[in-house]
Design a protein around this motif. Structure first.
Motif, PDB file in Angstrom:
ATOM      1  N   ALA A   1     -14.434 -10.341  33.949  1.00 38.68           N
ATOM      2  CA  ALA A   1     -15.737 -10.035  33.061  1.00 38.68           C
ATOM      3  C   ALA A   1     -15.337 -10.332  31.885  1.00 38.68           C
ATOM      4  CB  ALA A   1     -15.862  -8.195  33.098  1.00 38.68           C
ATOM      5  N   GLU A   2     -15.745 -11.520  31.566  1.00 37.60           N
ATOM      6  CA  GLU A   2     -15.293 -12.460  30.303  1.00 37.60           C
ATOM      7  C   GLU A   2     -15.965 -11.776  28.861  1.00 37.60           C
ATOM      8  OE1 GLU A   2     -13.343 -16.174  30.022  1.00 37.60           O
ATOM      9  OE2 GLU A   2     -14.942 -16.652  31.575  1.00 37.60           O
ATOM     10  N   ASP A   3     -17.178 -10.958  29.194  1.00 38.26           N
ATOM     11  CA  ASP A   3     -17.863 -10.477  28.114  1.00 38.26           C
ATOM     12  C   ASP A   3     -17.128  -9.325  27.657  1.00 38.26           C
ATOM     13  OD1 ASP A   3     -18.768  -9.671  30.607  1.00 38.26           O
ATOM     14  OD2 ASP A   3     -20.355  -8.410  29.634  1.00 38.26           O
ATOM     15  N   GLN A   4     -16.384  -8.854  28.313  1.00 44.42           N
ATOM     16  CA  GLN A   4     -15.593  -7.623  28.161  1.00 44.42           C
ATOM     17  C   GLN A   4     -14.045  -7.741  27.777  1.00 44.42           C
ATOM     18  OE1 GLN A   4     -17.059  -4.769  27.191  1.00 44.42           O
ATOM     19  NE2 GLN A   4     -19.042  -5.317  27.868  1.00 44.42           N
ATOM     20  N   PHE A   5     -13.479  -8.711  28.551  1.00 45.57           N
ATOM     21  CA  PHE A   5     -11.965  -9.091  28.378  1.00 45.57           C
ATOM     22  C   PHE A   5     -11.708 -10.621  27.918  1.00 45.57           C
ATOM     23  CE2 PHE A   5     -12.709  -5.615  31.312  1.00 45.57           C
ATOM     24  CZ  PHE A   5     -11.848  -4.791  30.960  1.00 45.57           C
ATOM     25  N   LEU A   6     -10.939 -10.667  27.080  1.00 47.87           N
ATOM     26  CA  LEU A   6     -10.697 -12.003  26.856  1.00 47.87           C
ATOM     27  C   LEU A   6      -9.104 -12.316  27.390  1.00 47.87           C
ATOM     28  CD1 LEU A   6     -11.261 -14.534  24.827  1.00 47.87           C
ATOM     29  CD2 LEU A   6      -9.790 -13.392  23.233  1.00 47.87           C
ATOM     30  N   TRP A   7      -9.077 -13.294  27.949  1.00 48.76           N
ATOM     31  CA  TRP A   7      -7.889 -13.778  28.507  1.00 48.76           C
ATOM     32  C   TRP A   7      -7.138 -14.796  27.848  1.00 48.76           C
ATOM     33  CZ3 TRP A   7      -7.155 -18.800  30.375  1.00 48.76           C
ATOM     34  CH2 TRP A   7      -8.678 -19.535  30.168  1.00 48.76           C
TER      35      TRP A   7
ATOM     36  N   SER B   1     -11.516 -18.128  15.083  1.00 53.93           N
ATOM     37  CA  SER B   1     -11.794 -18.611  16.284  1.00 53.93           C
ATOM     38  C   SER B   1     -11.046 -17.883  17.371  1.00 53.93           C
ATOM     39  CB  SER B   1     -11.126 -19.984  16.185  1.00 53.93           C
ATOM     40  OG  SER B   1      -9.787 -20.089  16.383  1.00 53.93           O
ATOM     41  N   LEU B   2     -11.378 -18.108  18.594  1.00 50.97           N
ATOM     42  CA  LEU B   2     -10.824 -17.362  19.767  1.00 50.97           C
ATOM     43  C   LEU B   2      -9.380 -17.637  19.808  1.00 50.97           C
ATOM     44  CD1 LEU B   2     -13.507 -17.623  22.400  1.00 50.97           C
ATOM     45  CD2 LEU B   2     -12.895 -15.867  21.268  1.00 50.97           C
ATOM     46  N   ALA B   3      -8.892 -18.905  19.203  1.00 49.62           N
ATOM     47  CA  ALA B   3      -7.394 -19.209  19.330  1.00 49.62           C
ATOM     48  C   ALA B   3      -6.764 -18.496  18.507  1.00 49.62           C
ATOM     49  CB  ALA B   3      -7.483 -20.825  18.782  1.00 49.62           C
ATOM     50  N   ASP B   4      -7.540 -17.889  17.414  1.00 51.36           N
ATOM     51  CA  ASP B   4      -6.830 -17.150  16.430  1.00 51.36           C
ATOM     52  C   ASP B   4      -6.026 -15.972  16.894  1.00 51.36           C
ATOM     53  OD1 ASP B   4      -7.117 -18.737  14.253  1.00 51.36           O
ATOM     54  OD2 ASP B   4      -8.964 -18.091  13.682  1.00 51.36           O
ATOM     55  N   ILE B   5      -6.432 -15.401  18.034  1.00 48.07           N
ATOM     56  CA  ILE B   5      -6.054 -14.190  18.533  1.00 48.07           C
ATOM     57  C   ILE B   5      -4.358 -14.507  18.893  1.00 48.07           C
ATOM     58  CG2 ILE B   5      -6.358 -14.881  21.026  1.00 48.07           C
ATOM     59  CD1 ILE B   5      -6.970 -11.859  21.410  1.00 48.07           C
ATOM     60  N   ALA B   6      -4.048 -15.535  19.137  1.00 46.97           N
ATOM     61  CA  ALA B   6      -2.471 -15.911  19.143  1.00 46.97           C
ATOM     62  C   ALA B   6      -1.680 -15.498  18.055  1.00 46.97           C
ATOM     63  CB  ALA B   6      -2.189 -17.287  19.656  1.00 46.97           C
TER      64      ALA B   6
ATOM     65  N   GLU C   1       2.052 -15.712  32.468  1.00 45.91           N
ATOM     66  CA  GLU C   1       1.603 -14.352  32.483  1.00 45.91           C
ATOM     67  C   GLU C   1       0.255 -14.026  31.806  1.00 45.91           C
ATOM     68  OE1 GLU C   1       4.505 -11.918  30.540  1.00 45.91           O
ATOM     69  OE2 GLU C   1       3.137 -10.132  30.091  1.00 45.91           O
ATOM     70  N   LEU C   2      -0.601 -13.184  32.445  1.00 46.73           N
ATOM     71  CA  LEU C   2      -1.994 -12.857  31.920  1.00 46.73           C
ATOM     72  C   LEU C   2      -1.879 -11.873  30.791  1.00 46.73           C
ATOM     73  CD1 LEU C   2      -5.149 -13.196  32.559  1.00 46.73           C
ATOM     74  CD2 LEU C   2      -4.788 -11.079  34.002  1.00 46.73           C
ATOM     75  N   VAL C   3      -2.437 -12.241  29.637  1.00 46.45           N
ATOM     76  CA  VAL C   3      -2.711 -11.193  28.457  1.00 46.45           C
ATOM     77  C   VAL C   3      -3.944 -11.047  28.403  1.00 46.45           C
ATOM     78  CG1 VAL C   3      -2.319 -11.087  26.158  1.00 46.45           C
ATOM     79  CG2 VAL C   3      -0.495 -12.306  27.610  1.00 46.45           C
ATOM     80  N   LEU C   4      -4.325  -9.638  28.091  1.00 44.82           N
ATOM     81  CA  LEU C   4      -5.929  -9.433  28.110  1.00 44.82           C
ATOM     82  C   LEU C   4      -6.062  -8.810  27.081  1.00 44.82           C
ATOM     83  CD1 LEU C   4      -6.725  -8.365  31.766  1.00 44.82           C
ATOM     84  CD2 LEU C   4      -7.315 -10.431  30.818  1.00 44.82           C
ATOM     85  N   SER C   5      -7.434  -8.791  26.190  1.00 44.28           N
ATOM     86  CA  SER C   5      -7.832  -8.038  25.060  1.00 44.28           C
ATOM     87  C   SER C   5      -8.895  -7.506  25.624  1.00 44.28           C
ATOM     88  CB  SER C   5      -7.714  -8.976  23.949  1.00 44.28           C
ATOM     89  OG  SER C   5      -6.654  -9.562  23.574  1.00 44.28           O
TER      90      SER C   5
ATOM     91  N   LEU D   1     -14.692 -10.338  19.606  1.00 42.43           N
ATOM     92  CA  LEU D   1     -13.325 -10.271  19.441  1.00 42.43           C
ATOM     93  C   LEU D   1     -13.126  -9.773  17.813  1.00 42.43           C
ATOM     94  CD1 LEU D   1     -10.462 -10.661  20.061  1.00 42.43           C
ATOM     95  CD2 LEU D   1     -10.676 -13.090  19.233  1.00 42.43           C
ATOM     96  N   LYS D   2     -14.236 -10.558  16.805  1.00 44.39           N
ATOM     97  CA  LYS D   2     -14.086 -10.065  15.557  1.00 44.39           C
ATOM     98  C   LYS D   2     -14.185  -8.578  15.414  1.00 44.39           C
ATOM     99  CE  LYS D   2     -15.376 -14.697  13.645  1.00 44.39           C
ATOM    100  NZ  LYS D   2     -16.526 -15.437  13.000  1.00 44.39           N
TER     101      LYS D   2
END
Lengths: 437, 137
Positions: free
Chosen positions: A261-267, A56-61, A285-289, A26-27
């Protein structure tokens, strides 16, 4: 029964390892987008953010959302993060104003995409010994090429027949002894019926697995095809904006879910009204990165699909989170024969046709097995002619214009002036009579 | 000499024709003939009326999609061969009949592309053309 794995090491990695990998990727992905796409940089700066703020992963918000509109506003190359010379392929889906949504792939992206598809195909028990018959159309749609290269990566033999010509498909199943069918579920049902009419004994057929996509596949429809064609029917999750098929797929142990595929998409799951993150297990709602996309990185893409996600262990041995099959959306998008359609597209198309009003109704049915879209179009008084021939010519003209915009050929019914009720809210303009088998 | 025909765009659903006829009845308009064919989902119903202009107005006011067209109206002697004779004259002149239908009594309505030219052809024959003014019975 043991499921097959294409990339067992990553597919069964511990949750800790997955989370650590996601954070690292993600970084990198955020920095990649920030450094190379002015649109992302501007959005970060508006919020006073730099890639270093993602700890952190939560920082994506803290990052802004993206959606279809962003892709429209930046059409065609505004979100592209690599030199165009490095882009090897474009794919698109239909858009609401005549312009499609387009994304590009470089070699790295194509490799990852076919890996994800290969995993997803292996997940339902397909192996290199299988012979795959492709009944998706190729072209701009991600389904055809996406599944093609994924299956090839897995080592399958592919029969790239493409869409249409049912009798030729039946002949190929018979002659080439294909074992896997890739199609829309409604086309599979159609093929099944045509086969039955030609005396095909599906029980004796070589076909054993159906990989369906392009349109919603309800459990009832799956069951019906399974009973009549004697194959295992599966579907998967993907959307053009995030590469198409391969975002998630079902395994044979958890038929009502798709492993992401969690190594490629962060939900993330968010409240569709407030945009706030919801805890695991909530419906939202599903949000994907994307986590490792070079040409068109997508951060916090709002899918408008409603689902719930669980990270509970799955009997298949995969550790990647599972999302419940999508049964509803937060917007009014329709999926007709695999094509995304927004009712506003009909409105836009009608607005430039002389002789019709912008009032319309859409009726969807599948009485004949395949999706049928009927558009009721209201005539202006001056378009009324005494000649059937002229009226019919006019009707064909409307069909042509709608087809150009929707990429689906609708049935058009001409309705007399003021014949369409004005009180219809947006949602009432669409009547979906398709049997939810 | 041609008479005015009123064509109404009608959805192929039960009750549509009835609603059109209710409007005409309420206005005291008499229907001398009509043509309603199986033309798919959306059809055109054609009428020859005793008061076509009034008919057009009341139908449009009632929200129906109605238009005006000209047709030729011929009164046939009521005996074998007359229909063949009249249509034969038109055919011999190389004119295509777009559509035709019978009205009350032995009247028929004929639509062609060139009304005036066809009327001229018919006038040279012992054929009785009927005008709008003759349409009141």
């Amino acid at each position: 029964m043991t499921s097959n794995f294409f990339a067992p090491e990553i597919e069964t990695a511990s949750r800790e390892r997955i989370r650590a990998l996601q954070l690292e990727k993600l970084k990198n992905q955020v920095a990649w987008a920030y450094d190379r796409v002015p649109w992302y940089k501007a959005r970060f700066q508006e919020r006073g953010l730099t890639p270093a703020d993602i700890r952190s992963l939560a920082d994506i918000a803290r990052l802004p959302f993206t959606d279809k509109q962003v892709l429209r506003d930046t059409y065609p190359y505004g979100l592209c993060a690599v030199p165009l010379d490095d882009v090897l392929r474009l794919h698109s889906s239909s858009g609401t104003t005549g312009k499609p949504i387009v994304i590009g792939f470089n070699q790295h992206d194509l490799d990852i995409w076919s890996d994800c598809v290969a995993r997803m195909v292996a997940m339902v028990g397909v192996t290199r010994a299988d012979r795959v018959q492709m009944a998706f159309g190729y072209g701009m749609f991600t389904g055809g090429f996406g599944l093609h290269y994924g299956c090839e990566k897995l080592g399958c033999m592919i029969v790239p027949a493409g869409s249409g010509n049912t009798e030729r498909h039946l002949m190929m199943i018979e002659d080439y002894k294909t074992t896997v069918l890739i199609s829309t579920p409604s086309y599979a049902l159609h093929m099944c019926e045509v086969g039955e009419a030609h005396g095909v004994d599906w029980r004796a057929s070589s076909l054993r697995v159906g990989l369906f996509g392009g349109e919603p596949c309800t459990p009832g429809l799956k069951r019906e095809i399974e009973c009549r064609m004697h194959i295992v029917c599966t579907d998967n999750y993907g959307l053009t904006e995030l590469s198409g098929p391969g975002v998630g797929g079902e395994c044979l142990h958890s038929r009502e879910h798709n492993h992401i595929a969690e190594d490629q998409f962060l939900w993330e799951i968010i409240d569709p009204h407030t945009g706030e993150p919801l805890p695991e297990g909530s419906e939202g709602e599903l949000v994907l990165s994307t986590l490792d996309r070079q040409a068109f990185p997508m951060l916090r893409y709002r899918t408008h699909d409603l689902t719930t996600i669980t990270t509970e262990p799955c009997a298949c041995g995969r550790t990647h989170a599972r999302m419940a099959k999508v049964r509803a959306r937060t917007d009014d998008m329709l999926i007709v024969r695999g094509t995304n359609i927004f009712p506003t597209q009909v409105e836009d198309a009608l607005s430039v046709i002389q002789g019709v009003t912008p009032h319309y109704r859409i009726v969807l049915d599948n009485e004949t097995g395949l999706d049928r879209m009927t558009v009721m179009v209201e005539l202006k008084p001056e378009a009324i002619s005494d000649s059937f021939e002229e009226m019919d010519r006019f009707r064909h003209h409307v069909v042509d214009r709608l087809r150009q915009t929707l990429l689906v050929t609708p049935v058009v019914k001409l309705i007399e002036p003021k014949g369409i009720e004005r009180s219809f809210g947006k949602s009432k303009r669409v009547e979906d009579r398709r049997a939810k088998l | 000499m041609a008479v005015t025909q009123i064509s109404v765009f009608a959805e192929n659903l039960p009750g549509h024709l009835r609603r059109i006829l209710d409007v005409l009845e309420l206005a005291g308009i008499n229907v001398h003939g009509f043509l309603a064919a199986d033309t798919g989902d959306c059809g055109i119903v054609r009428f020859v009326l005793d008061q076509p202009e009034l008919g057009l107005t009341v139908l449009q006011n009632a929200g129906h999609a109605a238009t005006r067209t000209e047709v030729l109206c011929v009164r046939l002697p009521d005996k074998p061969g007359e229909l063949a004779r009249v249509l034969g004259v038109i055919a011999d002149a190389g004119i295509n009949v777009v559509y035709s239908y019978s009205l009350i009594s032995t009247l028929i309505a004929i639509h062609v592309k060139d009304i005036a030219a066809t009327e001229a052809v018919l006038r040279h024959q012992p054929i009785e053309l009927v005008s709008q003014n003759d349409m009141v019975w």
